[in-house]
Design an enzyme around this catalytic site. Sequence first.
Site, PDB file in Angstrom:
ATOM      1  N   GLU A  71       0.856  -1.191   0.000  1.00 38.02           N
ATOM      2  CA  GLU A  71       0.000   0.000   0.000  1.00 38.02           C
ATOM      3  C   GLU A  71       0.892   1.242   0.000  1.00 38.02           C
ATOM      4  O   GLU A  71       2.024   1.200   0.505  1.00 38.02           O
ATOM      5  CB  GLU A  71      -0.874  -0.040   1.273  1.00 38.02           C
ATOM      6  N   ASN A 118     -11.986  -0.942  -1.052  1.00 32.76           N
ATOM      7  CA  ASN A 118     -11.358  -1.531   0.123  1.00 32.76           C
ATOM      8  C   ASN A 118     -12.188  -1.268   1.370  1.00 32.76           C
ATOM      9  O   ASN A 118     -12.576  -0.117   1.626  1.00 32.76           O
ATOM     10  CB  ASN A 118      -9.964  -0.911   0.336  1.00 32.76           C
ATOM     11  N   GLU A 119     -12.493  -2.294   2.121  1.00 33.03           N
ATOM     12  CA  GLU A 119     -13.134  -2.196   3.449  1.00 33.03           C
ATOM     13  C   GLU A 119     -14.223  -1.120   3.495  1.00 33.03           C
ATOM     14  O   GLU A 119     -14.220  -0.255   4.383  1.00 33.03           O
ATOM     15  CB  GLU A 119     -12.072  -1.934   4.527  1.00 33.03           C
ATOM     16  N   TYR A 154      -6.599  -9.391  11.203  1.00 37.21           N
ATOM     17  CA  TYR A 154      -5.283  -9.228  11.829  1.00 37.21           C
ATOM     18  C   TYR A 154      -5.363  -9.769  13.250  1.00 37.21           C
ATOM     19  O   TYR A 154      -6.409  -9.701  13.890  1.00 37.21           O
ATOM     20  CB  TYR A 154      -4.893  -7.755  11.867  1.00 37.21           C
ATOM     21  N   GLU A 191      -6.198  -9.549   3.146  1.00 42.53           N
ATOM     22  CA  GLU A 191      -5.379  -8.924   4.197  1.00 42.53           C
ATOM     23  C   GLU A 191      -5.380  -9.864   5.389  1.00 42.53           C
ATOM     24  O   GLU A 191      -6.433 -10.092   5.990  1.00 42.53           O
ATOM     25  CB  GLU A 191      -5.924  -7.559   4.616  1.00 42.53           C
TER      26      GLU A 191
HETATM   27  O1  AHR Z   1      -2.962  -3.089   6.056  1.00 43.55           O
HETATM   28  C1  AHR Z   1      -3.202  -1.952   6.800  1.00 43.55           C
HETATM   29  C2  AHR Z   1      -4.643  -1.469   6.712  1.00 43.55           C
HETATM   30  O2  AHR Z   1      -5.476  -2.424   7.317  1.00 43.55           O
HETATM   31  C3  AHR Z   1      -5.234  -1.331   5.329  1.00 43.55           C
HETATM   32  O3  AHR Z   1      -4.956  -0.094   4.764  1.00 43.55           O
HETATM   33  C4  AHR Z   1      -6.697  -1.496   5.560  1.00 43.55           C
HETATM   34  O4  AHR Z   1      -7.367  -2.036   4.449  1.00 43.55           O
HETATM   35  C5  AHR Z   1      -6.784  -2.374   6.781  1.00 43.55           C
HETATM   36  O5  AHR Z   1      -7.663  -1.866   7.726  1.00 43.55           O
END
Ligand code: AHR
Length: 502
Positions: free
Chosen positions: A27, A172-173, A244, A292
């Site tokens: 990114e 994205n998101e 994550y 992600e």
């Molecule tokens: O990868 C970091 C961030 O995490 C990205 O920009 C976003 O899509 C996610 O929330």
Amino acid sequence: MKNANCKVDKGYRIAEVDNRIYGSFIEHLGRAIYGGIYEPGHPEADELGFRKDVIDLVKELKVPIIRYPGGNFVSGYNWEDGIGPKNKRKRKLELAWRVVETNKVGINEFVEWSKRVNSEIMLAINLGTRGIDDARNLVEYCNHPGGTYYSDLRVRNGYREPHGIKTWCLGNEMDGDWQIGHKTAQEYGRLSCEAAKVMKLIDPTIELVVCGSSHRLMDTYPEWESTVLEHTYEWIDYISVHSYYGNPENDTPNYLAKSLDMDTFIKSVIATCDYVKAGKGSNKTINLSFDEWNVWYHSREQDKKITSWSVAPPLLEDVYNMEDALLVGSLLITLLKNADRVKIACLAQLVNVIAPIMTENAGSAWRQTIFYPYLHASVYGRGAALYSLTETPRYDTKDFSDVPVLDTVAIFNDNQNEITIFAVNKDIQENMLVNYKIKGFGEFRIIEHIVYQNDDVKTSNTKDYPFRVIPEIKKDSVIEDGILKALLPKLSWNVIRIAIEK
Ligand code: AHR
């Protein structure tokens, strides 16, 4: 010593692993681009300013596909700012990360760089501040051969041949209120359907990823998936999944159980896709793009101290330790066990920003601990994923019950006549002896058993100690009476490579 058993049978295939499951993500964020892959003036910079030391590390990982240019960044990005003569490019306020974007790297430079690392690009369009018109212009610019305004603009910028980008993300998101241009599921469903339509009208060969939820705990999950798929089902090919993980409570057994959360998330997104499929009476199956995933928590406090509107500040620079590498290993095993529906996955991200590769501006580049499980899976995990029926000791933690101490999966590579077994022993005290009964392959022998382990799970590789924890080859595993007896040290990531003799 703990014991476990595992049956691996040639006839029990989950699926052929799509190589794109070993994808990654870059990114315009922090030092991923500027100071990461691109640093003119660095002693290792090539004629376009790309760091050759970083290119070598990315090539070592054999990354098949890289998502670009975001992430949250893409939702405020005007791609035209990144094309044409560099001295005419605009410096702009970048609102997702509150920095200044110089636009010295744009789509054409990223295409150049991706060729140097032998990766395909998975290109995200801006569905935050922009929409259908921008979507069609960008596909025309990248994929149309010539004779139209945008394709000729590409030719004038020095690229006679189309970039030929095959995989595209529809924003994205978009479910997240932090996202620039955040939308409701209805709004996003309609917009992404119409954007998808024009993109496929220009190039019917492309594949599209629609946004799923940003994570499993979003209030709108899984209603978001269901509504968005109702609108887009016939136009799209994949739905995105993001997640994550972290260990802020410093509870290693609980942390190492978090691959169960990924598995639950995957299974429930599949169920939602199939629910919509059933409602529509469709023959088409939507697969998952887990575009992600990673560990992200070490840098969160330090990031709060970074002042706004600087160029390429050191954001999201997690320094990974051994327990992070073990979780990444278990997450990779989880993706492989779901290879029948997870066709794309992107370790987020690749350089400096929550990344396996770190650099110092004007200095060296090195491999973080998480580099190694990702490397092993990408290099040795190509082929068919096999069901691995496992009897393992189990444990309970604060957030999980019945957690397997052993995570394992086997991959059969027909072309090379090899089986690779990946395994994590999560036990914090004891080694484990695993009996692998390998059926249907005839005679076999161990090529090597790679072990990644350290008694201190908080140990890291750093600029000053880049090789503090590196994988080793162990000789403790043997084949007896056709059974592979594998000795897995406590808290270890293991790769057992087996050659089939007949
Ligand atoms: O990868 C970091 C961030 O995490 C990205 O920009 C976003 O899509 C996610 O929330």
